[in-house]
Write an enzyme that holds these catalytic residues in place. Sequence first.
Site, mmCIF file in Angstrom:
data_model
loop_
_atom_site.group_PDB
_atom_site.id
_atom_site.type_symbol
_atom_site.label_atom_id
_atom_site.label_comp_id
_atom_site.label_asym_id
_atom_site.label_seq_id
_atom_site.Cartn_x
_atom_site.Cartn_y
_atom_site.Cartn_z
ATOM 1 C CG HIS A 143 1.169 5.204 4.414
ATOM 2 N ND1 HIS A 143 0.399 5.123 5.597
ATOM 3 C CD2 HIS A 143 2.000 4.042 4.446
ATOM 4 C CE1 HIS A 143 0.641 3.805 6.067
ATOM 5 N NE2 HIS A 143 1.659 3.412 5.317
ATOM 6 C CG HIS A 160 -0.184 -0.032 2.615
ATOM 7 N ND1 HIS A 160 0.265 -1.380 3.066
ATOM 8 C CD2 HIS A 160 0.173 0.569 3.366
ATOM 9 C CE1 HIS A 160 0.824 -1.351 4.132
ATOM 10 N NE2 HIS A 160 0.863 0.208 4.536
HETATM 11 P P1 5GP Z 1 2.298 0.000 7.331
HETATM 12 O O1 5GP Z 1 2.842 0.383 8.842
HETATM 13 O O2 5GP Z 1 2.059 -1.223 6.853
HETATM 14 O O3 5GP Z 1 3.136 1.044 6.274
HETATM 15 O O4 5GP Z 1 0.734 0.768 7.151
HETATM 16 C C1 5GP Z 1 -0.326 0.003 7.451
HETATM 17 C C2 5GP Z 1 -1.433 0.978 7.846
HETATM 18 O O5 5GP Z 1 -2.800 0.459 7.832
HETATM 19 C C3 5GP Z 1 -1.428 1.669 9.307
HETATM 20 O O6 5GP Z 1 -0.982 3.059 9.015
HETATM 21 C C4 5GP Z 1 -2.594 1.523 9.782
HETATM 22 O O7 5GP Z 1 -3.197 2.599 10.587
HETATM 23 C C5 5GP Z 1 -3.610 1.115 8.759
HETATM 24 N N1 5GP Z 1 -4.477 0.183 9.175
HETATM 25 C C6 5GP Z 1 -4.153 -0.931 9.702
HETATM 26 N N2 5GP Z 1 -5.679 -1.706 9.865
HETATM 27 C C7 5GP Z 1 -6.394 -0.950 9.498
HETATM 28 C C8 5GP Z 1 -8.121 -1.097 9.173
HETATM 29 O O8 5GP Z 1 -8.581 -1.795 9.604
HETATM 30 N N3 5GP Z 1 -8.444 0.141 8.569
HETATM 31 C C9 5GP Z 1 -7.766 0.994 8.040
HETATM 32 N N4 5GP Z 1 -8.484 2.045 7.600
HETATM 33 N N5 5GP Z 1 -6.479 1.239 8.018
HETATM 34 C C10 5GP Z 1 -5.791 0.382 8.900
#
Ligand code: 5GP
Length: 142
Positions: A102, A100
């Site tokens: 951001h 993903h």
């Molecule tokens: P990463 O740390 O992998 O780059 O980002 C994962 C993101 O997914 C985090 O910023 C976290 O807040 C988001 N996230 C995790 N679970 C959920 C969810 O159930 N719904 C939404 N909308 N975001 C989520």
Amino acid sequence: MEDCIFCKIIAGEIPSKTIYEDDIVKAFLDITQVTAGHTLVVPKKHVPDIFAYDEHLAADVFSRIPKIARAIKAANPEVKGLNLVNNNGAIAYQSVFHSHFHLIPRFSKDDDFSMTFTDNSENYDDAALQLIAKSIETHVED
Ligand code: 5GP
Ligand code: ZN
């Protein structure tokens, strides 16, 4: 993918605040809202990280990002900039292993997002840089 939270969001099994969706991506608000409007752009195909993209998926996914970024900016006149962040691997702060991007709108130097770019250039002379560049260059392939 079973037990993948983003696959479940894409399938509609878990609700999300969706802001854009087509056959390639779903974009929805990150639950943490590091800054107001913090959005995730997620490929509908389950790929764990950037290393798993082929050039077609990369082109398809990235082609959606600018218009979503523009929408985030247009929605709030206070938005002054935007960080595009893609974490790959736990060491790089990835916590959901469905790739993903951001999109984090920026409002001020003191909003709740920051990054540190340490200048280590004094540790690398020209030969060292050349060696690093060559070692990576030789591994570029489709
Ligand atoms: P990463 O740390 O992998 O780059 O980002 C994962 C993101 O997914 C985090 O910023 C976290 O807040 C988001 N996230 C995790 N679970 C959920 C969810 O159930 N719904 C939404 N909308 N975001 C989520
Ligand atoms: Zn998934």
